[in-house]
Write a protein that holds these residues in place. Sequence first.
Motif, PDB file in Angstrom:
ATOM      1  N   ASP A  45       0.824  -1.211   0.000  1.00  0.00           N
ATOM      2  CA  ASP A  45       0.000   0.000   0.000  1.00  0.00           C
ATOM      3  C   ASP A  45       0.860   1.262   0.000  1.00  0.00           C
ATOM      4  O   ASP A  45       0.694   2.157   0.827  1.00  0.00           O
ATOM      5  CB  ASP A  45      -0.937   0.009   1.208  1.00  0.00           C
ATOM      6  N   VAL A  46       1.801   1.340  -0.944  1.00  0.00           N
ATOM      7  CA  VAL A  46       2.740   2.466  -0.988  1.00  0.00           C
ATOM      8  C   VAL A  46       2.346   3.454  -2.077  1.00  0.00           C
ATOM      9  O   VAL A  46       1.625   3.125  -3.030  1.00  0.00           O
ATOM     10  CB  VAL A  46       4.181   1.973  -1.231  1.00  0.00           C
ATOM     11  N   ASP A  47       2.840   4.677  -1.907  1.00  0.00           N
ATOM     12  CA  ASP A  47       2.599   5.708  -2.917  1.00  0.00           C
ATOM     13  C   ASP A  47       3.494   5.525  -4.137  1.00  0.00           C
ATOM     14  O   ASP A  47       3.088   5.818  -5.265  1.00  0.00           O
ATOM     15  CB  ASP A  47       2.855   7.094  -2.321  1.00  0.00           C
ATOM     16  N   PHE A  48       4.732   5.079  -3.902  1.00  0.00           N
ATOM     17  CA  PHE A  48       5.726   4.986  -4.972  1.00  0.00           C
ATOM     18  C   PHE A  48       6.492   3.666  -4.880  1.00  0.00           C
ATOM     19  O   PHE A  48       6.736   3.151  -3.779  1.00  0.00           O
ATOM     20  CB  PHE A  48       6.745   6.124  -4.877  1.00  0.00           C
ATOM     21  N   VAL A  49       6.877   3.160  -6.034  1.00  0.00           N
ATOM     22  CA  VAL A  49       7.930   2.149  -6.127  1.00  0.00           C
ATOM     23  C   VAL A  49       9.155   2.872  -6.654  1.00  0.00           C
ATOM     24  O   VAL A  49       9.115   3.458  -7.747  1.00  0.00           O
ATOM     25  CB  VAL A  49       7.536   0.992  -7.075  1.00  0.00           C
ATOM     26  N   VAL A  50      10.225   2.886  -5.859  1.00  0.00           N
ATOM     27  CA  VAL A  50      11.429   3.646  -6.204  1.00  0.00           C
ATOM     28  C   VAL A  50      12.556   2.662  -6.513  1.00  0.00           C
ATOM     29  O   VAL A  50      12.925   1.841  -5.664  1.00  0.00           O
ATOM     30  CB  VAL A  50      11.850   4.583  -5.059  1.00  0.00           C
ATOM     31  N   VAL A  51      13.099   2.765  -7.724  1.00  0.00           N
ATOM     32  CA  VAL A  51      14.095   1.801  -8.189  1.00  0.00           C
ATOM     33  C   VAL A  51      15.455   2.469  -8.300  1.00  0.00           C
ATOM     34  O   VAL A  51      15.595   3.522  -8.933  1.00  0.00           O
ATOM     35  CB  VAL A  51      13.694   1.203  -9.556  1.00  0.00           C
ATOM     36  N   GLY A  52      16.450   1.853  -7.672  1.00  0.00           N
ATOM     37  CA  GLY A  52      17.833   2.294  -7.787  1.00  0.00           C
ATOM     38  C   GLY A  52      18.714   1.120  -8.152  1.00  0.00           C
ATOM     39  O   GLY A  52      18.234   0.069  -8.594  1.00  0.00           O
ATOM     40  N   GLU A  53      20.039   1.303  -7.984  1.00  0.00           N
ATOM     41  CA  GLU A  53      20.952   0.188  -8.245  1.00  0.00           C
ATOM     42  C   GLU A  53      21.024  -0.737  -7.045  1.00  0.00           C
ATOM     43  O   GLU A  53      20.653  -0.366  -5.943  1.00  0.00           O
ATOM     44  CB  GLU A  53      22.360   0.715  -8.542  1.00  0.00           C
TER      45      GLU A  53
END
Length: 256
Positions: free
Chosen positions: A102-110
């Motif tokens: 139930d998150v606002d964002f999926v944040v992708v990094g290395e």
Amino acid sequence: MDGVIYRGNQLVPGADRFINFLRAEGHPFLFLTNNSQRSRRDVAHKLCRLGIETSHEEVFTCAMATARFLASQRPGGTAFVVGENGLANALHINGFTVADDDVDFVVVGEGRTINFEILEHATRLVDKGARLIATNMDTRCPTESGARPGCGAIVAAIEKATGKQAFSVGKPSPVMMRIARQELGLRTGEVVMVGDTMYTDVLGGVQMGYTTVLVLSGHTTLEEVKNYAYRPDYIASSVADLPEELFRGNRIKVPA
């Protein structure tokens, strides 16, 4: 950073003298990096270990830019992180909660600890309505043993699976480039962007109206420059060989 100031765990010859020159002449600067794995303190520690005494305040990462941008969009928001501690730490500092559902964002990094289970969960969260954010779109990251998939390659799997396009905040995004300029308190015409990559460093500088310098100490060759419709203002072998006119009259300040 990698390819401009150091290569792996070795300083680019003359990089320490270049930084010492900037300090001696009073030119404010920032070390910019599209690596979201490390915190700014971790990056500063590496530079100190390589012989360049650096404060964490002189480091600006794509994770920091991403966290600040998201905090401006949704203060106190939530995010599922595909990446490592540097990204999660930046989000925490900017008031975000890292969660699994139930998150606002999926944040992708290395990250080297990313597995298929994490990508599968991220895909399902985006399908449920979480917005997809990438810290940067670099497809490859140089290492001492060869290239490895970068954030752009990782987020591409989620984009293909969901049909949603990620919004990227790191170089060459104007978001990161503008925040970095504001950190230095400079006007557009006072900034020089020095980098070794045409499609991040130079493109970002060109789009912002900064003076741009491509150094050939990284993974861009002189032959490859002709493949791009845009051009850097200067090309140098390394930061040790930047043209003197960049510094005449203390007119231009240089983010490294």
